[in-house]
Design a protein around this motif. Sequence first.
Motif, mmCIF file in Angstrom:
data_model
loop_
_atom_site.group_PDB
_atom_site.id
_atom_site.type_symbol
_atom_site.label_atom_id
_atom_site.label_comp_id
_atom_site.label_asym_id
_atom_site.label_seq_id
_atom_site.Cartn_x
_atom_site.Cartn_y
_atom_site.Cartn_z
ATOM 1 N N GLY A 22 0.779 -1.226 0.000
ATOM 2 C CA GLY A 22 0.000 0.000 0.000
ATOM 3 C C GLY A 22 0.812 1.278 0.000
ATOM 4 O O GLY A 22 0.249 2.375 -0.048
ATOM 5 N N TRP A 23 2.137 1.157 0.065
ATOM 6 C CA TRP A 23 3.011 2.318 0.014
ATOM 7 C C TRP A 23 3.587 2.461 -1.390
ATOM 8 O O TRP A 23 3.893 1.464 -2.042
ATOM 9 C CB TRP A 23 4.158 2.194 1.016
ATOM 10 C CG TRP A 23 3.718 2.331 2.439
ATOM 11 C CD1 TRP A 23 3.017 1.415 3.169
ATOM 12 C CD2 TRP A 23 3.938 3.443 3.295
ATOM 13 N NE1 TRP A 23 2.787 1.885 4.435
ATOM 14 C CE2 TRP A 23 3.349 3.138 4.546
ATOM 15 C CE3 TRP A 23 4.580 4.665 3.148
ATOM 16 C CZ2 TRP A 23 3.380 4.006 5.623
ATOM 17 C CZ3 TRP A 23 4.621 5.536 4.224
ATOM 18 C CH2 TRP A 23 4.016 5.210 5.438
ATOM 19 N N ALA A 24 3.745 3.709 -1.828
ATOM 20 C CA ALA A 24 4.319 3.977 -3.146
ATOM 21 C C ALA A 24 5.432 5.009 -3.003
ATOM 22 O O ALA A 24 5.235 6.072 -2.407
ATOM 23 C CB ALA A 24 3.251 4.490 -4.104
ATOM 24 N N ILE A 53 6.478 10.072 -1.800
ATOM 25 C CA ILE A 53 6.129 8.906 -0.995
ATOM 26 C C ILE A 53 4.699 9.077 -0.504
ATOM 27 O O ILE A 53 4.266 10.191 -0.198
ATOM 28 C CB ILE A 53 7.100 8.739 0.201
ATOM 29 C CG1 ILE A 53 6.759 7.485 0.999
ATOM 30 C CG2 ILE A 53 7.107 9.980 1.085
ATOM 31 C CD1 ILE A 53 7.785 7.157 2.077
ATOM 32 N N GLY A 54 3.960 7.987 -0.455
ATOM 33 C CA GLY A 54 2.588 8.103 0.014
ATOM 34 C C GLY A 54 1.819 6.813 -0.139
ATOM 35 O O GLY A 54 2.368 5.765 -0.499
ATOM 36 N N GLN A 55 0.534 6.908 0.139
ATOM 37 C CA GLN A 55 -0.395 5.807 -0.044
ATOM 38 C C GLN A 55 -1.461 6.269 -1.030
ATOM 39 O O GLN A 55 -2.170 7.251 -0.756
ATOM 40 C CB GLN A 55 -1.022 5.406 1.291
ATOM 41 C CG GLN A 55 -0.014 4.818 2.271
ATOM 42 C CD GLN A 55 -0.643 4.463 3.607
ATOM 43 O OE1 GLN A 55 -1.148 5.323 4.316
ATOM 44 N NE2 GLN A 55 -0.612 3.177 3.938
ATOM 45 N N PRO A 56 -1.556 5.628 -2.191
ATOM 46 C CA PRO A 56 -2.463 6.083 -3.247
ATOM 47 C C PRO A 56 -3.881 6.326 -2.747
ATOM 48 O O PRO A 56 -4.419 5.555 -1.950
ATOM 49 C CB PRO A 56 -2.414 4.932 -4.261
ATOM 50 C CG PRO A 56 -1.060 4.321 -4.054
ATOM 51 C CD PRO A 56 -0.806 4.420 -2.573
ATOM 52 N N ASN A 57 -4.451 7.444 -3.209
ATOM 53 C CA ASN A 57 -5.819 7.859 -2.879
ATOM 54 C C ASN A 57 -6.010 8.206 -1.409
ATOM 55 O O ASN A 57 -7.145 8.341 -0.945
ATOM 56 C CB ASN A 57 -6.828 6.778 -3.287
ATOM 57 C CG ASN A 57 -6.758 6.451 -4.765
ATOM 58 O OD1 ASN A 57 -6.659 7.344 -5.601
ATOM 59 N ND2 ASN A 57 -6.789 5.161 -5.085
ATOM 60 N N GLN A 58 -4.888 8.374 -0.659
ATOM 61 C CA GLN A 58 -4.989 8.770 0.743
ATOM 62 C C GLN A 58 -4.136 10.010 1.022
ATOM 63 O O GLN A 58 -4.664 11.079 1.282
ATOM 64 C CB GLN A 58 -4.571 7.616 1.657
ATOM 65 C CG GLN A 58 -5.484 6.396 1.560
ATOM 66 C CD GLN A 58 -5.076 5.315 2.531
ATOM 67 O OE1 GLN A 58 -4.847 5.566 3.706
ATOM 68 N NE2 GLN A 58 -4.970 4.081 2.041
ATOM 69 N N GLY A 138 -12.629 11.044 2.130
ATOM 70 C CA GLY A 138 -13.954 11.084 1.537
ATOM 71 C C GLY A 138 -13.956 11.859 0.232
ATOM 72 O O GLY A 138 -13.158 11.604 -0.669
ATOM 73 N N ARG A 139 -14.813 12.867 0.138
ATOM 74 C CA ARG A 139 -14.918 13.678 -1.074
ATOM 75 C C ARG A 139 -14.019 14.905 -1.040
ATOM 76 O O ARG A 139 -13.978 15.674 -1.999
ATOM 77 C CB ARG A 139 -16.368 14.113 -1.274
ATOM 78 C CG ARG A 139 -17.335 12.960 -1.553
ATOM 79 C CD ARG A 139 -18.758 13.457 -1.681
ATOM 80 N NE ARG A 139 -19.225 14.070 -0.434
ATOM 81 C CZ ARG A 139 -20.386 14.704 -0.300
ATOM 82 N NH1 ARG A 139 -21.187 14.821 -1.340
ATOM 83 N NH2 ARG A 139 -20.743 15.223 0.861
#
Length: 215
Positions: A22-24, A53-58, A138-139
């Motif tokens: 889950g990490w990119a 660095i991050g977690q996609p869509n978060q 969320g949105r």
Amino acid sequence: ARNRIGNHVGTKDFGLDFCYRGWAVKLYWQNFIEDITGVGFRNAMDGIWGISIGQPNQWKLNYEFIHTYTYYVPFEERLALDDYFNNSVYRSGWTYKGYVLGTPLITSPVLLADTLIGRKLTNNRVIAHHAAASYTIGRLSLIVQYIYSRNYGNSEVISTLTSPMIQHNIALQAYITEIFPGLSLKTMIAYDKGELLGNRWGFNLSLSYRVEKLF
């Protein structure tokens, strides 16, 4: 620099992506090609060096180092500077209606009070740091960006800029999707502070509506 007639431009783009649980993570380097120094690696320091660095869509963190200030020794064996986005044939260089066709850190002539559209770029020697962070829940998506730059004018001995000029730029953006079905909101507030562009505020608000079926 030995520009050819017409002055072709390009870039060398290298990147490494790594994903795990889950990490990119991404490492990248983009190097300018505008004259003979860019064909090889004599201007290897120039360009963009970055990591994200991050977690996609978060969430995501991003840092970039931008450098266009490399000295090099051409065939004449004398110290010189690359003159990015300028052109020995076309006076306005790589611009359109006074705006640079490329990185915004190479200052567009139209943004400088003492420069007219059609004039040579007077600030293309830059050392800058860019940091950004984004978060989505969320949105709602939030993005904050900060740039610190040292601006050294151009490659000529005589320049309209005093070297170096310090500039700070910060921006905060917010996106809200589907406020109502098909309707989204985007807003941004930005602040510039420094010797190059002066002190100024900016604000933007936009609404967009998505039409899925016309008939």
